[in-house]
Design a protein around this motif. Structure first.
Motif, short mmCIF file in Angstrom:
data_model
loop_
_atom_site.label_atom_id
_atom_site.label_comp_id
_atom_site.label_asym_id
_atom_site.label_seq_id
_atom_site.Cartn_x
_atom_site.Cartn_y
_atom_site.Cartn_z
N TYR A 473 19.15 6.24 17.40
CA TYR A 473 19.32 7.12 15.93
C TYR A 473 18.22 6.01 15.00
CZ TYR A 473 23.49 4.44 14.72
OH TYR A 473 24.26 3.39 14.59
N GLY A 474 17.48 6.12 13.97
CA GLY A 474 16.77 5.41 12.38
C GLY A 474 16.74 5.59 11.59
N LEU A 475 16.67 4.82 10.78
CA LEU A 475 16.29 5.08 9.54
C LEU A 475 14.72 5.04 9.04
CD1 LEU A 475 16.92 4.04 6.76
CD2 LEU A 475 15.77 2.16 6.80
N ILE A 476 14.53 6.40 8.23
CA ILE A 476 12.63 7.16 7.78
C ILE A 476 13.02 6.72 6.36
CG2 ILE A 476 11.90 9.08 7.73
CD1 ILE A 476 14.01 10.16 9.92
N LEU A 477 11.93 6.58 6.32
CA LEU A 477 11.61 6.17 4.91
C LEU A 477 9.78 6.98 4.81
CD1 LEU A 477 12.38 3.37 6.22
CD2 LEU A 477 10.87 2.36 4.30
N ILE A 478 9.62 7.49 3.37
CA ILE A 478 8.79 8.32 3.43
C ILE A 478 8.32 7.96 2.46
CG2 ILE A 478 8.04 11.36 2.62
CD1 ILE A 478 11.21 11.63 4.01
N GLY A 479 7.48 7.74 1.84
CA GLY A 479 6.30 8.01 0.59
C GLY A 479 5.29 8.75 0.17
N LYS A 480 4.85 8.85 -1.06
CA LYS A 480 4.29 9.08 -1.24
C LYS A 480 2.83 9.47 -0.90
CE LYS A 480 5.36 7.45 -6.15
NZ LYS A 480 4.95 6.77 -7.42
N HIS A 481 1.62 10.17 -0.52
CA HIS A 481 0.55 10.74 0.02
C HIS A 481 -0.77 9.60 -0.18
CE1 HIS A 481 -3.57 11.94 1.48
NE2 HIS A 481 -2.22 13.30 2.35
N GLY A 482 -0.23 8.78 0.71
CA GLY A 482 -1.77 7.36 0.48
C GLY A 482 -1.32 6.35 0.12
N ASP A 483 0.37 6.23 0.45
CA ASP A 483 0.81 4.41 -0.07
C ASP A 483 1.71 4.57 1.47
OD1 ASP A 483 0.75 5.12 -2.55
OD2 ASP A 483 2.93 5.18 -3.02
N ASP A 484 0.94 4.62 2.64
CA ASP A 484 0.97 4.70 3.92
C ASP A 484 1.03 2.60 3.72
OD1 ASP A 484 -0.59 6.74 4.31
OD2 ASP A 484 0.04 6.75 5.79
N HIS A 485 0.71 2.19 3.35
CA HIS A 485 -0.09 0.68 3.90
C HIS A 485 1.30 0.16 2.86
CE1 HIS A 485 -2.23 -3.26 3.22
NE2 HIS A 485 -0.89 -3.74 3.52
N LYS A 486 1.67 0.50 1.46
CA LYS A 486 3.31 0.25 0.91
C LYS A 486 4.42 0.94 1.33
CE LYS A 486 1.62 0.94 -4.13
NZ LYS A 486 2.20 1.79 -5.64
N LEU A 487 4.43 1.52 1.78
CA LEU A 487 5.53 1.97 3.57
C LEU A 487 5.98 0.40 4.40
CD1 LEU A 487 7.42 4.46 2.60
CD2 LEU A 487 6.48 5.59 4.48
N LEU A 488 4.64 0.70 5.03
CA LEU A 488 4.69 -0.66 6.27
C LEU A 488 4.88 -1.69 5.12
CD1 LEU A 488 1.50 0.64 7.21
CD2 LEU A 488 3.19 0.61 9.14
N CYS A 489 4.81 -1.66 4.70
CA CYS A 489 5.52 -3.33 4.08
C CYS A 489 7.14 -3.05 3.42
CB CYS A 489 4.41 -3.81 2.24
SG CYS A 489 2.91 -4.07 1.96
N TYR A 490 7.60 -1.76 2.63
CA TYR A 490 8.94 -2.39 2.79
C TYR A 490 9.37 -1.87 3.78
CZ TYR A 490 6.72 -0.18 -1.55
OH TYR A 490 6.29 -0.57 -3.49
N ALA A 491 8.96 -1.13 4.82
CA ALA A 491 9.44 -0.76 6.25
C ALA A 491 9.77 -2.14 7.33
CB ALA A 491 9.06 0.10 6.79
N LYS A 492 8.47 -3.34 7.11
CA LYS A 492 9.13 -4.77 7.42
C LYS A 492 10.14 -5.32 6.48
CE LYS A 492 7.84 -8.50 9.27
NZ LYS A 492 8.24 -8.22 10.92
N GLN A 493 10.43 -4.64 5.62
CA GLN A 493 10.64 -6.01 4.91
C GLN A 493 12.35 -5.50 4.82
OE1 GLN A 493 9.36 -7.09 0.96
NE2 GLN A 493 8.13 -5.70 1.83
N ILE A 494 12.05 -4.37 5.65
CA ILE A 494 13.78 -3.49 6.05
C ILE A 494 13.97 -4.38 7.04
CG2 ILE A 494 14.84 -1.88 5.96
CD1 ILE A 494 13.93 -0.73 4.01
#
Length: 501
Positions: A473-494
């Motif tokens: 089972y996993g953690l899911i992060l959802i971002g604003k459309h176009g925020d793929d880069h930010k979401l990846l950065c947040y996911a990396k830090q988590i």
């Protein structure tokens, strides 16, 4: 081994692409009973391709006058083996979507994302198994099963619970028979198998990656995305696949410090069984640790959020709205599937069965009953899709407009509450309503592993399927459309925080 480690080994000369191909082919053969693969490219062709890439890399590295510059000329995927889902057209390989009707069917062209992979120097080892026709045959079709590939086995639990539809793509990464793979998603088909097989997967923002050359369900909502062992790996591959110039592999570009994360779960009152409580406990424990990263979690802002402030939305909750939109969503998918399947098959160089559209696919399956899933023997979704008039159907445009307008309006409304991203998870077999709306709105979604279900009797029987011992089972992060880069950065830090715990 991560992509950066593989690349470092290639650059330093510790191994070659030929070595990698040989090693991955041996592992594919060793673990073939997991049914992760439908097609593996001829060994001699792969070795020849790998040798050519090794020679090219050696030539680039030989420019000693400016060694740093020459290394930069070598792409991050140069000489790296990759596996793609078998609904993605690939020159020199069959593309079957797992269906008997498309056995030995060849497009004779590469999907645009495959072109990007090859231009980056990636080696396409073969095609992964999937839930047949991306799980758009019947309402009771088994996840992870296709006629061409059999039943995919979960790569970390060894059970049949591989989820779908990118079942084989997730399994291949979980087993280590490739460092990264490519899946496709309409609704959950990258995220679900990634979660249940303990890997990282991202469904990018709609439009970020090309769908041209992929057997579709929905030409509007489908998207391809990378699956790998780490956030860094999927970021590197997404950088190659995307139509953007963003450097997704720079995971220090955005800090999670100072962000606000909306915590999106079902009502706590609905979470009564031990299985769900187990996941929620782990999920909430992680949420409680976000302060160590400087991130502020905002609790219960989504699933119970009253939408009375939105005059255009005649529903009291996110859950009620998502349920109301689902009928439109699946209907327009059926319309797009009918047209999209005919369009892509018309471009195929060879289809030995002569199936070229939905009607002929249904007829073929009737003539070959063994082609259908043995547990259902039905093709209700195919028939319902064929009974539409495709995108010319009078209900199509209004359905599409409702889904796009309301999903985007509500997702924008939620993020306007000064949130930077959302956090959620799947509880049992049910996905949170916010996930469905995020999919409809085209938001980027990423999952990172949280844990695996223990071997406790209650987990074996919950929903009769999902929470099998050892399944992830996993953690899911959802971002604003176009925020793929930010979401990846947040996911990396988590992800880094999880590894420290």
């Amino acid at each position: 081994m991560s992509l950066s480690e593989l690349r470092a080994g290639l650059i330093s000369g510790r191994w070659t692409s030929v070595d990698l191909v040989e090693a991955y082919l041996a592992k594919i053969n060793q673990l073939k009973h997991y049914n992760a693969m439908i097609f593996v490219k001829d060994r001699e062709l792969l070795l020849s391709e790998a040798a050519a890439l090794d020679k090219e890399r050696a030539t680039l590295l030989s420019f000693q006058a400016d060694n740093k510059a020459s290394v930069k000329l070598i792409g991050k995927l140069h000489g790296i083996p990759i596996i793609v889902k078998d609904n993605i057209c690939t020159f020199g390989m069959p593309t079957t979507a797992g269906a008997l009707a498309l056995k030995d069917a060849e497009s004779d062209f590469d999907a645009e994302i495959v072109c990007k992979l090859k231009n980056a120097g990636a080696i396409i080892l073969g095609k992964s198994n999937l839930t047949e026709m991306a799980n758009f045959i019947d309402t009771h079709h088994t996840w992870g099963w296709s006629y061409m590939g059999g039943q995919t086995i979960n790569g970390i639990s060894g059970s049949a619970h591989a989820s779908g539809s990118s079942s084989g793509s997730a399994c291949a990464v979980a087993l280590g028979i490739c460092p990264c793979s490519i899946g496709t998603e309409t609704h959950g088909s990258i995220i679900c198998p990634s979660m249940q097989q303990g890997i990282v997967g991202i469904k990018p923002s709609r439009g970020l990656c090309s769908n041209i050359g992929i057997i579709p369900i929905s030409t509007t909502f489908d998207t391809a995305g990378p699956m790998g062992r780490t956030v860094e790996d999927v970021a590197v591959v997404l950088e190659t696949l995307s139509n953007s110039d963003e450097k997704f592999s720079d995971l220090n570009a955005y800090s999670i410090k100072g962000t606000r994360a909306g915590v999106a779960l079902k009502c706590i009152s609905e979470i009564g069984d031990n299985d769900s409580a187990y996941v929620v406990y782990h999920f909430m424990k992680l949420v409680g640790e976000l302060h160590t990263l400087g991130c502020t979690p905002i609790h219960e802002v989504v699933e119970n959020k009253v939408l009375s402030e939105l005059a255009c939305v005649d529903h009291k909750s996110i859950s009620a709205l998502e349920e109301a939109l689902n009928e439109d969503y699946y209907y327009l998918n059926k319309c797009e599937f009918k047209d999209g399947l005919a369009d892509i098959l018309a471009k195929f160089h060879s289809v030995p069965s002569n199936v070229r559209d939905l009607a002929s696919l249904i007829a073929f399956n009737k003539e070959h009953p063994d082609a259908l899933n043995p547990l259902t023997k039905n093709q209700a979704i195919l028939i319902e899709s064929n009974n539409t008039n495709g995108t010319a159907d009078t209900k199509y445009k209004p359905s599409l407009e409702r889904v796009e307008f309301f999903s985007k309006t509500v997702i924008d409304y939620i993020f306007n509450d000064d949130l930077d991203f959302l956090l959620t998870t799947f509880i049992g077999a049910d996905d949170p309503a916010i996930y469905g709306l995020a999919v409809m709105s085209g938001s980027p979604i990423i999952t990172i592993p949280l844990g695996r279900f223990p071997d406790v009797p209650s987990y074996r029987t919950f929903h009769g399927f999902t929470n099998c011992p050892g399944v992830g089972y996993g953690l899911i992060l959802i971002g604003k459309h176009g925020d793929d880069h930010k979401l990846l950065c947040y996911a990396k830090q988590i992800e880094n925080m999880l590894h420290r715990c």
